[in-house]
Scaffold this active site. Structure first.
Site, PDB file in Angstrom:
ATOM      1  N   CYS A  30       0.843  -1.191   0.000  1.00 13.30           N
ATOM      2  CA  CYS A  30       0.000   0.000   0.000  1.00 13.30           C
ATOM      3  C   CYS A  30       0.880   1.242   0.000  1.00 13.30           C
ATOM      4  CB  CYS A  30      -0.875   0.017   1.239  1.00 13.30           C
ATOM      5  SG  CYS A  30      -1.833  -1.477   1.376  1.00 13.30           S
ATOM      6  N   TYR A 170      -5.546 -13.378  -3.688  1.00 15.84           N
ATOM      7  CA  TYR A 170      -4.963 -12.875  -2.428  1.00 15.84           C
ATOM      8  C   TYR A 170      -5.763 -13.426  -1.262  1.00 15.84           C
ATOM      9  CZ  TYR A 170      -3.385  -9.079   0.813  1.00 15.84           C
ATOM     10  OH  TYR A 170      -2.869  -8.329   1.845  1.00 15.84           O
ATOM     11  N   HIS A 173      -2.985 -11.463   5.191  1.00 18.32           N
ATOM     12  CA  HIS A 173      -2.974 -10.260   6.021  1.00 18.32           C
ATOM     13  C   HIS A 173      -4.247  -9.984   6.797  1.00 18.32           C
ATOM     14  CE1 HIS A 173       0.531  -9.013   3.317  1.00 18.32           C
ATOM     15  NE2 HIS A 173       0.998  -9.170   4.533  1.00 18.32           N
ATOM     16  N   ASP A 265       2.814  -8.996  10.292  1.00 19.36           N
ATOM     17  CA  ASP A 265       3.746  -9.132   9.169  1.00 19.36           C
ATOM     18  C   ASP A 265       4.723  -7.962   9.136  1.00 19.36           C
ATOM     19  OD1 ASP A 265       4.861 -10.412   7.066  1.00 19.36           O
ATOM     20  OD2 ASP A 265       3.237 -10.076   5.647  1.00 19.36           O
TER      21      ASP A 265
END
Ligand code: ADP
Ligand code: SF4
Length: 684
Positions: A30, A170, A173, A265
């Site tokens: 991001c 995906y 996360h 993470d």
């Protein structure tokens, strides 16, 4: 020449129908720009490709308005009209021979503040929301799941039209619908999509197959997947992940491993060393013939080569190291590892995304500025004249200014009062966990040493007389700031009373070696890292510490850097007593007098010493003295005096570096103050 031990990093890797030219892989990340600033985004991604990354990916790209993350600025590929903006990003990446990856996402249920569509999920759980919206998802039925599959397929086709080489499924996360289906923590369904691992993985399998069917001949189909949901009851854990890869191992063209939540993470260097994720990835490669990639904030080429040689991963994934140094691969390729601008693991980049503003980086002031200001991380325009420049103060602002001015070719002198260069970075990096912050100084000192026309003068505290005698054409004052001793802080614009005889210290005293013992109050009205770190340091040193703050949370701003919870846990573990929403009214001889800033109830926190961590006061004495002698400038050959960094306006290190950089860019070519000083992505 390149170190032959690093040759392995430059082998091409086959990823489905595509070939990555080396093993450097910029994972999706991001950036606070997303769909709102496509030109700025293209400039940033293109710079990574120019820097040698073989794969450059997008941030998460929403496939449908029924799960969008406004006000966060991520990618969107909801409809065909989005394609041209993506094509611009792809073009910028392809221009330098890199593969472009598009991380499609159907988010786990979000508030949908923009689309106002009812969020949906595997179960009726609450939406993911930092603001804790009291809002729940509706439960997806089979027709919803079919719709999601259609949307994902349509988005994949659009991504192919835009020119992407790799189109992701995906499931990582903690942000994605696929992960919510996969995890027993969030999936209690009793239909074909719940229960057994096979059922919970059904949606993931279907999306991989759909994507492959739609675009698999032309594009690689990687899967980015969470391999550990730490601290989550019934969360994804090793045994299930191994079973999952056993089941689906050959379906995607690449496995991109990540952790089960963003905070676990993207941990900061304060709490985790480089490569801490390795224990979760190690061994998974053996379960598939497909290439695997993972991240670990790796900046050491030796460590990277060891990971490949050791069979842990095939490609080296990086987000933050690629932000701090977009040219990391090229520098390693050319045997210039000493020139690496290593990430310090501070998560200011992540804070930018959390604040929905263009990405900033402490180490790389050009990040996010590639298109809008035309800044290149490695190239700067030549000098405009033979002027001599004196930079006073060698903290982050002065070091960055001197380095960049030297690169421009100016004759530069850098004077520093202390024996060592580094300023506040030297002091703050000595606090618990912050050692990596030294890299801000180390990188710049290393670069400066190689510039012949740049002289450094440590142990040189300059007066106005010294400066005038020096004979510089331009002077940058980067003399930093002192911590206030009178309680001046965010909540106390006028400070507060301090009784005579009270023992009051500031971070400057702690940096200079003071270690109060007995009962100590650290009063944090700064709200970033220093207050919490000093409380931890003093507690570890044996003091009985109370951390008091008017904020609702300790180290409140670090919510943005994903650290707040870990900082609080660390303080509790160190035995620090926490007093939040506690606003000081005065410091008496016996301790801190305070009042609840909710109820007004007064309290006294007894203490032998109080450490005030509030605002800082610019060290502007030299600048003022020079201004008062403006009449002498012409004789001294002096044309300009400019104050930069904390000496102008105290702020975080990221701002000091940026201001130092900007000064160097704009010396003798100042922008028109009546024109917006950067390009904007305006809606057309
Ligand atoms: P910034 O974050 O703006 O770079 P720092 O506080 O990190 O500020 O660095 C300022 C540096 O300037 C300190 O290392 C300090 O020793 C130095 N300094 C302050 N006054 C003078 C002076 N008169 N002459 C030379 N160096 C100075
Ligand atoms: Fe690394 Fe900090 Fe830059 Fe992020 S902001 S890339 S963590 S140095």
């Amino acid at each position: 020449m390149r170190d032959p031990r690093h040759d392995i990093l430059f082998q091409p890797i086959q990823i489905g129908p595509k070939t990555a030219k080396n093993r450097f892989y910029q994972v999706p990340h991001c950036n606070g720009m997303g769909h709102r600033e496509p030109n700025a985004l293209a400039g940033m991604r293109g710079m990574k490709a120019a820097g040698g990354w073989a794969v450059v990916c997008t941030e998460e790209v929403e496939i449908h308005p029924s799960s969008e993350v406004a006000p966060a600025q991520e990618g969107r590929i909801w409809q065909d009209e989005d394609i041209p903006l993506h094509a611009r990003v792809v073009e910028a990446i392809h221009e330098h021979g890199a593969l472009a990856g598009c991380e499609l996402v159907y988010n786990a249920p979000r508030t949908n503040l923009y689309s106002r569509m009812v969020p949906m999920g595997p179960g009726p759980g609450s939406v993911i929301s930092g603001a804790m919206e009291p809002q729940q998802a509706r439960v997806m039925d089979l027709s919803d799941i079919r719709a999601l599959r259609r949307w994902h397929r349509a988005a994949a086709l659009r991504a192919r039209t835009a020119g992407y080489d790799m189109i992701f499924v995906y499931a990582g996360h903690g942000l994605t619908m696929t992960q919510q289906f996969l995890s027993r923590a969030t999936n209690q369904r009793s239909d074909a999509y719940g229960g057994s691992l096979e059922n919970r993985a059904r949606l993931l399998r279907e999306l991989i197959e759909d994507t492959r069917d739609a675009v698999g001949h032309d594009c690689a189909v990687p899967v980015r997947i969470a391999v550990a949901e730490l601290g989550v009851k019934d969360g994804l854990a090793r045994a299930e992940i191994e079973d999952l890869i056993g089941m689906l191992g050959e379906l995607p063209d690449l496995w991109d491993f990540c952790m089960g939540s963003w905070p676990t993470d993207s941990q900061t260097s304060r709490f985790s060393p480089e490569g801490f994720q390795e224990e979760y990835f190690r061994g998974l490669k053996a379960l598939t013939s497909k290439p695997v990639v993972g991240v670990g904030r790796y900046t050491s080429p030796d460590a990277m080569a060891a990971l490949v040689k050791g069979g842990v991963m095939d490609l080296i994934g990086a987000a933050r190291p690629s932000i701090a140094d977009p040219f990391l691969p090229l520098k390693i390729a050319e045997g210039r590892s000493d020139d690496l601008r290593e990430c310090i693991g501070c998560n200011i980049c992540i804070a930018s995304d959390n604040q929905s503003v263009p990405i900033r980086c402490t180490q790389n002031p050009t990040m996010g500025e590639e298109w809008r200001r035309g800044w290149h991380p490695e190239i700067i325009q030549p000098r405009a004249s033979d002027a001599r420049v004196l930079v006073v103060g060698a903290g982050p602002a002065g070091l960055e200014a001197a380095h960049q001015l030297g690169k421009r070719g100016y004759a530069v002198a850098l004077a520093e009062a202390a024996d060592r260069l580094g300023g506040r970075v030297l002091a703050e990096s000595a606090l618990p966990g912050l050692a990596a912050w030294r890299r801000v100084a180390d990188y710049r000192i290393g670069q400066i040493e190689r510039l012949d026309q740049l002289e450094t003068y440590p142990a040189s505290r300059l007066t106005a007389e010294d400066v005038l005698e020096f004979g510089a054409t331009h002077v940058a004052i980067a003399t930093g700031a002192d911590w206030a001793r009178n309680g001046f802080g965010r909540h106390h614009p006028q400070g507060f009373d301090i009784a005579p005889g009270a023992t009051v210290l500031t971070p400057d005293d702690i940096f200079a070696g003071a270690r109060p013992t007995g009962r100590v109050v650290v009063y944090d009205d700064d709200h970033y890292s220093v207050g919490g770190a000093i409380a931890e340091l003093l507690a570890l040193n044996g003091a009985r510490v109370t951390l008091a703050t008017p904020a609702p949370l300790v180290s409140n701003w670090t919510v943005n850097t994903l650290e707040q919870g870990v900082i609080e846990a660390r303080l509790v573990a160190a035995g620090v007593t926490l007093a939040t929403r506690t606003a000081a009214t005065s410091v008496g001889p016996g301790g801190l007098h305070a009042a609840s800033n909710v109820t007004g109830t007064p309290s006294v926190i007894e203490a032998d010493a109080v450490v005030l961590v509030g605002n800082r006061l610019p060290r502007d004495g030299l600048a003022k003295a020079l201004m008062s002698r403006a009449a002498d400038w012409a004789d001294a050959g002096l044309q300009s005096v400019t104050t930069i960094g904390d000496a102008l306006a105290p702020a975080m290190i990221v701002h000091a570096v940026y201001q130092g950089h900007r000064y160097a860019r704009e010396l003798e070519c100042p922008p028109d103050p009546d024109v917006v000083p950067f390009r904007r992505d305006l809606p057309r």
